[in-house]
Motif scaffolding. Structure first.
Motif, PDB file in Angstrom:
ATOM      1  N   THR A   1     -49.662 -11.397  18.078  1.00 10.24           N
ATOM      2  CA  THR A   1     -49.160 -10.168  17.819  1.00 10.24           C
ATOM      3  C   THR A   1     -47.529  -9.801  18.148  1.00 10.24           C
ATOM      4  O   THR A   1     -46.991  -9.147  17.680  1.00 10.24           O
ATOM      5  N   GLY A   2     -46.981 -10.869  19.060  1.00  6.93           N
ATOM      6  CA  GLY A   2     -45.753 -11.046  19.262  1.00  6.93           C
ATOM      7  C   GLY A   2     -44.965 -11.359  17.868  1.00  6.93           C
ATOM      8  O   GLY A   2     -43.947 -10.757  17.443  1.00  6.93           O
ATOM      9  N   GLN A   3     -45.496 -12.307  17.278  1.00  7.65           N
ATOM     10  CA  GLN A   3     -44.861 -12.651  16.056  1.00  7.65           C
ATOM     11  C   GLN A   3     -44.903 -11.600  14.868  1.00  7.65           C
ATOM     12  O   GLN A   3     -43.830 -11.584  14.344  1.00  7.65           O
ATOM     13  N   THR A   4     -46.214 -10.932  14.947  1.00  4.34           N
ATOM     14  CA  THR A   4     -46.291  -9.721  14.097  1.00  4.34           C
ATOM     15  C   THR A   4     -45.108  -8.845  14.090  1.00  4.34           C
ATOM     16  O   THR A   4     -44.477  -8.394  13.277  1.00  4.34           O
ATOM     17  N   ILE A   5     -44.719  -8.428  15.401  1.00  6.71           N
ATOM     18  CA  ILE A   5     -43.870  -7.587  15.868  1.00  6.71           C
ATOM     19  C   ILE A   5     -42.540  -7.850  15.303  1.00  6.71           C
ATOM     20  O   ILE A   5     -41.629  -7.290  14.918  1.00  6.71           O
ATOM     21  N   TYR A   6     -42.179  -9.341  15.641  1.00 10.79           N
ATOM     22  CA  TYR A   6     -41.182  -9.844  15.277  1.00 10.79           C
ATOM     23  C   TYR A   6     -40.822  -9.697  13.681  1.00 10.79           C
ATOM     24  O   TYR A   6     -39.669  -9.395  13.386  1.00 10.79           O
ATOM     25  N   ASN A   7     -41.822 -10.056  12.985  1.00 14.25           N
ATOM     26  CA  ASN A   7     -41.659 -10.227  11.638  1.00 14.25           C
ATOM     27  C   ASN A   7     -41.568  -8.923  11.119  1.00 14.25           C
ATOM     28  O   ASN A   7     -41.082  -8.467   9.990  1.00 14.25           O
ATOM     29  N   HIS A   8     -42.048  -7.782  11.637  1.00 18.13           N
ATOM     30  CA  HIS A   8     -41.996  -6.409  11.341  1.00 18.13           C
ATOM     31  C   HIS A   8     -40.533  -5.863  11.405  1.00 18.13           C
ATOM     32  O   HIS A   8     -39.750  -5.337  10.700  1.00 18.13           O
ATOM     33  N   ILE A   9     -40.136  -6.063  12.862  1.00 15.48           N
ATOM     34  CA  ILE A   9     -38.699  -5.466  12.909  1.00 15.48           C
ATOM     35  C   ILE A   9     -37.455  -6.172  12.387  1.00 15.48           C
ATOM     36  O   ILE A   9     -36.473  -5.702  12.135  1.00 15.48           O
ATOM     37  N   VAL A  10     -37.470  -7.527  12.381  1.00 19.25           N
ATOM     38  CA  VAL A  10     -36.530  -8.244  12.060  1.00 19.25           C
ATOM     39  C   VAL A  10     -35.677  -7.887  10.428  1.00 19.25           C
ATOM     40  O   VAL A  10     -34.427  -7.414  10.309  1.00 19.25           O
ATOM     41  N   PRO A  11     -36.564  -7.596   9.545  1.00 26.02           N
ATOM     42  CA  PRO A  11     -36.043  -7.035   8.206  1.00 26.02           C
ATOM     43  C   PRO A  11     -35.342  -5.733   8.643  1.00 26.02           C
ATOM     44  O   PRO A  11     -34.527  -5.243   7.876  1.00 26.02           O
ATOM     45  N   MET A  12     -35.847  -4.794   9.494  1.00 24.60           N
ATOM     46  CA  MET A  12     -35.431  -3.374   9.632  1.00 24.60           C
ATOM     47  C   MET A  12     -33.884  -3.509  10.572  1.00 24.60           C
ATOM     48  O   MET A  12     -33.117  -2.930  10.188  1.00 24.60           O
ATOM     49  N   ALA A  13     -34.122  -4.754  11.321  1.00 28.95           N
ATOM     50  CA  ALA A  13     -32.795  -4.807  12.181  1.00 28.95           C
ATOM     51  C   ALA A  13     -31.727  -5.368  11.152  1.00 28.95           C
ATOM     52  O   ALA A  13     -30.521  -5.053  11.316  1.00 28.95           O
ATOM     53  N   LEU A  14     -32.025  -6.235  10.231  1.00 26.42           N
ATOM     54  CA  LEU A  14     -31.021  -6.843   9.465  1.00 26.42           C
ATOM     55  C   LEU A  14     -30.619  -5.702   8.430  1.00 26.42           C
ATOM     56  O   LEU A  14     -29.451  -5.659   7.892  1.00 26.42           O
ATOM     57  N   ASP A  15     -31.517  -4.665   8.086  1.00 26.91           N
ATOM     58  CA  ASP A  15     -30.832  -3.551   7.387  1.00 26.91           C
ATOM     59  C   ASP A  15     -29.996  -2.743   8.069  1.00 26.91           C
ATOM     60  O   ASP A  15     -28.813  -2.275   7.491  1.00 26.91           O
ATOM     61  N   ARG A  16     -30.165  -2.639   9.400  1.00 26.00           N
ATOM     62  CA  ARG A  16     -29.337  -1.980   9.983  1.00 26.00           C
ATOM     63  C   ARG A  16     -27.845  -2.720  10.094  1.00 26.00           C
ATOM     64  O   ARG A  16     -26.818  -2.041  10.127  1.00 26.00           O
TER      65      ARG A  16
END
Length: 169
Positions: free
Chosen positions: A118-133
């Motif tokens: 679940t931690g890896q899933t959160i990481y995989n979900h947030i990273v693209p959004m953080a990179l967009d920011r």
């Protein structure tokens, strides 16, 4: 005749007034802290509601997702976070099932933290959004300016480490 101590006392500014002009908006530590806070808060909005994690918790997830398993001390150094912040974030993430602790068999006082599924899933979900920011933020710069900024930040980080005698990497 006045002593040297007497004359230096006269030259001191009254308490509460700066000895020289101080332009807060031009003070680099203030500008860096302000920028960091604004960027962190903008990304926090992306994950706080959906995953119920704080900025320190996201930092732990980001570090573990990026660098792999490590001890809390390693995370403290990498994130420039204090012991209490890392401990609280790790406890909450462990309780919520986002990270796991593995005790070192040779030294039971040490444990390694790693992401769960679940931690890896959160990481995989947030990273693209953080990179967009990040892309939005840096779109105000040319490619050369971005490269120069990274180099300058690295120089300042190295200098700050020397000031504190504390390596964060």
């Amino acid at each position: 005749m006045k002593s040297q101590a007497d004359s230096s006392d006269e030259e001191k500014a009254p308490i509460g007034q700066p000895a020289s002009a101080f332009a807060l908006d031009a003070f680099l530590p203030y500008r860096l802290a302000l920028l960091s806070s604004l960027v962190s808060r903008s990304i926090q909005k992306l994950y706080e509601t959906e995953f119920d994690i704080s900025i320190p918790e996201w930092r732990l997830i980001a570090i573990l997702g990026s660098d792999g398993p490590m001890t809390a001390n390693d995370i403290r150094g990498r994130a420039a976070m204090d012991k209490v912040q890392v401990s609280r974030a790790a406890a909450k993430l462990s309780k919520s099932g986002h990270i796991m602790r593995q005790t070192d068999p040779d030294d039971r006082r040490k444990s390694t933290l790693s992401l769960t599924h679940t931690g890896q899933t959160i990481y995989n979900h947030i990273v693209p959004m953080a990179l967009d920011r990040e892309a939005f933020l840096t779109s105000a710069l040319t490619e050369k300016e971005k490269g120069d900024l990274i180099k300058l930040l690295e120089k300042l980080t190295n200098r700050a480490e020397k000031m504190t005698n504390n390596s964060i990497r």
